[in-house]
Design an enzyme around this catalytic site. Structure first.
Site, PDB file in Angstrom:
ATOM      1  N   ASP A 135       0.917  -1.326  -0.006  1.00  0.00           N
ATOM      2  CA  ASP A 135       0.010  -0.039   0.189  1.00  0.00           C
ATOM      3  C   ASP A 135       0.754   1.039   0.007  1.00  0.00           C
ATOM      4  O   ASP A 135       1.963   1.144   0.418  1.00  0.00           O
ATOM      5  CB  ASP A 135      -0.870  -0.018   1.123  1.00  0.00           C
ATOM      6  CG  ASP A 135      -2.063  -1.008   1.107  1.00  0.00           C
ATOM      7  OD1 ASP A 135      -2.339  -1.321   0.273  1.00  0.00           O
ATOM      8  OD2 ASP A 135      -2.856  -1.073   2.295  1.00  0.00           O
ATOM      9  N   ARG A 185      -0.907  -0.590  -8.698  1.00  0.00           N
ATOM     10  CA  ARG A 185      -2.255  -0.378  -8.361  1.00  0.00           C
ATOM     11  C   ARG A 185      -2.527   1.308  -8.285  1.00  0.00           C
ATOM     12  O   ARG A 185      -1.589   1.883  -7.754  1.00  0.00           O
ATOM     13  CB  ARG A 185      -2.667  -0.822  -6.998  1.00  0.00           C
ATOM     14  CG  ARG A 185      -3.934  -0.264  -6.609  1.00  0.00           C
ATOM     15  CD  ARG A 185      -4.271  -0.721  -4.978  1.00  0.00           C
ATOM     16  NE  ARG A 185      -4.236  -2.303  -4.653  1.00  0.00           N
ATOM     17  CZ  ARG A 185      -3.873  -2.622  -3.844  1.00  0.00           C
ATOM     18  NH1 ARG A 185      -3.681  -2.179  -2.538  1.00  0.00           N
ATOM     19  NH2 ARG A 185      -4.130  -3.973  -3.608  1.00  0.00           N
TER      20      ARG A 185
HETATM   21  C1  LIG Z   1      -8.159  -1.301  -4.003  1.00  0.00           C
HETATM   22  C2  LIG Z   1      -8.033   0.108  -3.501  1.00  0.00           C
HETATM   23  C3  LIG Z   1      -6.867   0.272  -2.958  1.00  0.00           C
HETATM   24  C4  LIG Z   1      -6.256   1.363  -2.299  1.00  0.00           C
HETATM   25  N1  LIG Z   1      -5.141   1.562  -1.597  1.00  0.00           N
HETATM   26  C5  LIG Z   1      -4.871   2.701  -1.302  1.00  0.00           C
HETATM   27  C6  LIG Z   1      -3.503   3.105  -1.028  1.00  0.00           C
HETATM   28  O1  LIG Z   1      -2.515   2.053  -0.864  1.00  0.00           O
HETATM   29  N2  LIG Z   1      -3.251   4.420  -0.711  1.00  0.00           N
HETATM   30  C7  LIG Z   1      -4.287   5.289  -0.704  1.00  0.00           C
HETATM   31  O2  LIG Z   1      -3.862   6.620  -0.541  1.00  0.00           O
HETATM   32  N3  LIG Z   1      -5.404   5.288  -1.109  1.00  0.00           N
HETATM   33  C8  LIG Z   1      -5.711   3.965  -1.596  1.00  0.00           C
HETATM   34  N4  LIG Z   1      -7.063   3.749  -1.631  1.00  0.00           N
HETATM   35  C9  LIG Z   1      -7.934   4.869  -1.543  1.00  0.00           C
HETATM   36  C10 LIG Z   1      -8.112   5.691  -2.634  1.00  0.00           C
HETATM   37  O3  LIG Z   1      -7.048   6.498  -2.839  1.00  0.00           O
HETATM   38  C11 LIG Z   1      -9.143   6.659  -2.676  1.00  0.00           C
HETATM   39  O4  LIG Z   1      -9.306   7.451  -1.709  1.00  0.00           O
HETATM   40  C12 LIG Z   1     -10.835   6.148  -2.864  1.00  0.00           C
HETATM   41  O5  LIG Z   1     -10.596   4.911  -3.519  1.00  0.00           O
HETATM   42  C13 LIG Z   1     -11.666   7.008  -3.289  1.00  0.00           C
HETATM   43  O6  LIG Z   1     -11.437   7.416  -4.618  1.00  0.00           O
HETATM   44  P1  LIG Z   1     -12.469   6.902  -5.874  1.00  0.00           P
HETATM   45  O7  LIG Z   1     -11.378   6.575  -6.829  1.00  0.00           O
HETATM   46  O8  LIG Z   1     -13.237   6.067  -5.536  1.00  0.00           O
HETATM   47  O9  LIG Z   1     -12.971   8.197  -6.217  1.00  0.00           O
HETATM   48  P2  LIG Z   1     -13.851   9.452  -5.651  1.00  0.00           P
HETATM   49  O10 LIG Z   1     -13.484  10.738  -6.064  1.00  0.00           O
HETATM   50  O11 LIG Z   1     -13.973   9.100  -4.017  1.00  0.00           O
HETATM   51  O12 LIG Z   1     -15.307   9.231  -6.143  1.00  0.00           O
HETATM   52  C14 LIG Z   1     -15.502   9.382  -7.438  1.00  0.00           C
HETATM   53  C15 LIG Z   1     -16.981   9.107  -7.941  1.00  0.00           C
HETATM   54  O13 LIG Z   1     -17.015   7.554  -8.100  1.00  0.00           O
HETATM   55  C16 LIG Z   1     -18.325   7.194  -7.307  1.00  0.00           C
HETATM   56  N5  LIG Z   1     -18.513   6.619  -6.357  1.00  0.00           N
HETATM   57  C17 LIG Z   1     -17.189   6.647  -5.118  1.00  0.00           C
HETATM   58  N6  LIG Z   1     -17.827   5.917  -4.270  1.00  0.00           N
HETATM   59  C18 LIG Z   1     -18.864   5.463  -4.546  1.00  0.00           C
HETATM   60  C19 LIG Z   1     -19.866   4.658  -3.756  1.00  0.00           C
HETATM   61  N7  LIG Z   1     -19.371   3.881  -2.507  1.00  0.00           N
HETATM   62  N8  LIG Z   1     -20.906   4.134  -4.225  1.00  0.00           N
HETATM   63  C20 LIG Z   1     -21.287   4.840  -5.353  1.00  0.00           C
HETATM   64  N9  LIG Z   1     -20.456   5.327  -5.993  1.00  0.00           N
HETATM   65  C21 LIG Z   1     -19.392   5.616  -5.598  1.00  0.00           C
HETATM   66  C22 LIG Z   1     -19.198   8.481  -7.403  1.00  0.00           C
HETATM   67  O14 LIG Z   1     -19.626   8.631  -8.549  1.00  0.00           O
HETATM   68  C23 LIG Z   1     -17.906   9.616  -7.045  1.00  0.00           C
HETATM   69  O15 LIG Z   1     -18.325  10.945  -7.674  1.00  0.00           O
HETATM   70  C24 LIG Z   1      -7.532   2.520  -2.586  1.00  0.00           C
HETATM   71  C25 LIG Z   1      -8.639   2.328  -3.013  1.00  0.00           C
HETATM   72  C26 LIG Z   1      -9.061   0.948  -3.475  1.00  0.00           C
HETATM   73  C27 LIG Z   1     -10.408   0.886  -4.359  1.00  0.00           C
END
Ligand SMILES: Cc1cc2nc3c(=O)[nH]c(=O)nc-3n(C[C@H](O)[C@H](O)[C@H](O)COP(=O)(O)OP(=O)(O)OC[C@H]3O[C@@H](n4cnc5c(N)ncnc54)[C@H](O)[C@@H]3O)c2cc1C
Length: 309
Positions: A135, A185
């Site tokens: 991560d 990732r």
């Molecule tokens: C597998 C995985 C591993 C990760 N590992 C790390 C890491 O190592 N370090 C780190 O800093 N972060 C990590 N993250 C977290 C990541 O950085 C984001 O904080 C988190 O994924 C939210 O960003 P998003 O891309 O979903 O977009 P966002 O900007 O949060 O959402 C964009 C759009 O996606 C849709 N959406 C989002 N959530 C939902 C929901 N629950 N239901 C319906 N629609 C939704 C909506 O349309 C929203 O407007 C990880 C995320 C994932 C998925």
């Protein structure tokens, strides 16, 4: 607007105690964290795998400042890998590690200790027939984590890493890591970071995500598209097609409990989809980060509290 207060709340021991001691909390938490024990994590893993998904598991905990806690984390992962392997799940389930949970910030020899702990876990993962992904945490640890990645890859070239599109540097890191057999990732980034190193505007973070995706999809490595954002999921699919990538030469990743219908839809259309399952006693900070990211998650949380009182 809600993000900062929630992130601050996540650091309050008093609030944590209050939320954790409410009988309702287990129900609310269960939507995002399947449980505290290895058994609960393995059970959730089995369910997802049976429905055609892949899994990566994170034993919750970070910023460890004592050696015993780091050792406890290593033991928890060894226990998990043993259980996954014993139940024949390691073909479809791997583990995600935070170096800070393995001792990276320990005052004496933290980097060395966390690297040795990660090596122990990479070894155990390989013996169990699976892989490790590191991560990515806050920007002060990005170089340390990428250095640890190249050390680990000398013996365990299957080790993957996370890059965060909100950092200005990440386009360059994608270029460096888009080589054959490299698993990257790509996520947006979850920590509050200063303007000097990170885009603050959501649109800039998204534009950077697309630039990074273009590099990874055009490259020789294995892109892991970690986002719930429907626009970015579509763009990833279009880029994969443009670069002649077959389904399975890249994958989508989403968090446990987030957009489960979309996870299923993608899997049913033939895409490889991996669900990130966090588990363990340290669920509180993780839950607060998820609530801070999405107001509708927050209203679900508040509604559950009220309806079960
Ligand atoms: C597998 C995985 C591993 C990760 N590992 C790390 C890491 O190592 N370090 C780190 O800093 N972060 C990590 N993250 C977290 C990541 O950085 C984001 O904080 C988190 O994924 C939210 O960003 P998003 O891309 O979903 O977009 P966002 O900007 O949060 O959402 C964009 C759009 O996606 C849709 N959406 C989002 N959530 C939902 C929901 N629950 N239901 C319906 N629609 C939704 C909506 O349309 C929203 O407007 C990880 C995320 C994932 C998925």
């Amino acid at each position: 607007m809600l993000r900062q207060p929630l992130v601050l709340l996540s650091r309050s021991e008093k609030v944590k105690k209050a939320v954790s001691s409410m009988p309702v909390s287990s129900g609310v938490v269960a939507r995002y964290v399947p449980g505290e024990s290895t058994d609960s994590a393995v059970q959730a893993t089995r369910g997802l795998i049976e429905s055609g998904l892949h899994v990566t598991l994170d034993f919750l905990g970070e910023d460890t400042l004592d050696r015993e806690q780091a050792d406890y984390t290593v033991t928890a992962y060894l226990d998990l890998l043993g259980a996954l392997s014993g139940q024949g799940l390691t073909r479809n389930a791997e583990v995600s590690l935070k170096l800070s949970a393995l001792g990276q910030a320990l005052p004496r020899d933290g980097e060395k200790i966390s690297l040795e702990n990660a090596q122990t876990l990479c070894h155990a993962a390989r013996n169990a027939g699976t892989t490790v992904t590191l991560d990515m945490e806050d920007h002060t640890t990005t170089d340390l984590t990428l250095d640890a990645l190249s050390e680990l890859r000398k013996d365990f070239p299957e080790t993957g890493a996370v890059l965060q599109s909100y950092l200005h540097r990440t386009v360059g890191d994608c270029r460096d890591l888009a080589y054959e057999s490299s698993r990257v990732r790509l996520c947006k980034g979850a920590y509050k970071q200063p303007e000097s190193v990170a885009f603050q505007d959501k649109a800039d973070v998204d534009r950077s995500y697309v630039r990074c995706l273009k590099i990874l999809m055009a490259g020789q490595g294995y892109p892991m598209v970690a986002t719930h954002d429907p626009r970015l999921v579509d763009i990833a699919g279009a880029l994969a097609t443009r670069h002649g990538r077959a389904q399975g030469s890249y994958e989508y990743q989403m968090l446990y409990g987030m957009r489960p219908d979309e996870q299923q839809r993608l899997a049913e259309s033939g895409e490889k989809v991996r669900v990130y399952i966090p588990y363990g006693e340290e669920w509180y900070g993780y839950l607060m980060r998820r609530l801070a990211e999405r107001p509708s998650n927050l209203s679900f949380f508040l509604r559950s509290l009220i309806s079960k009182k």
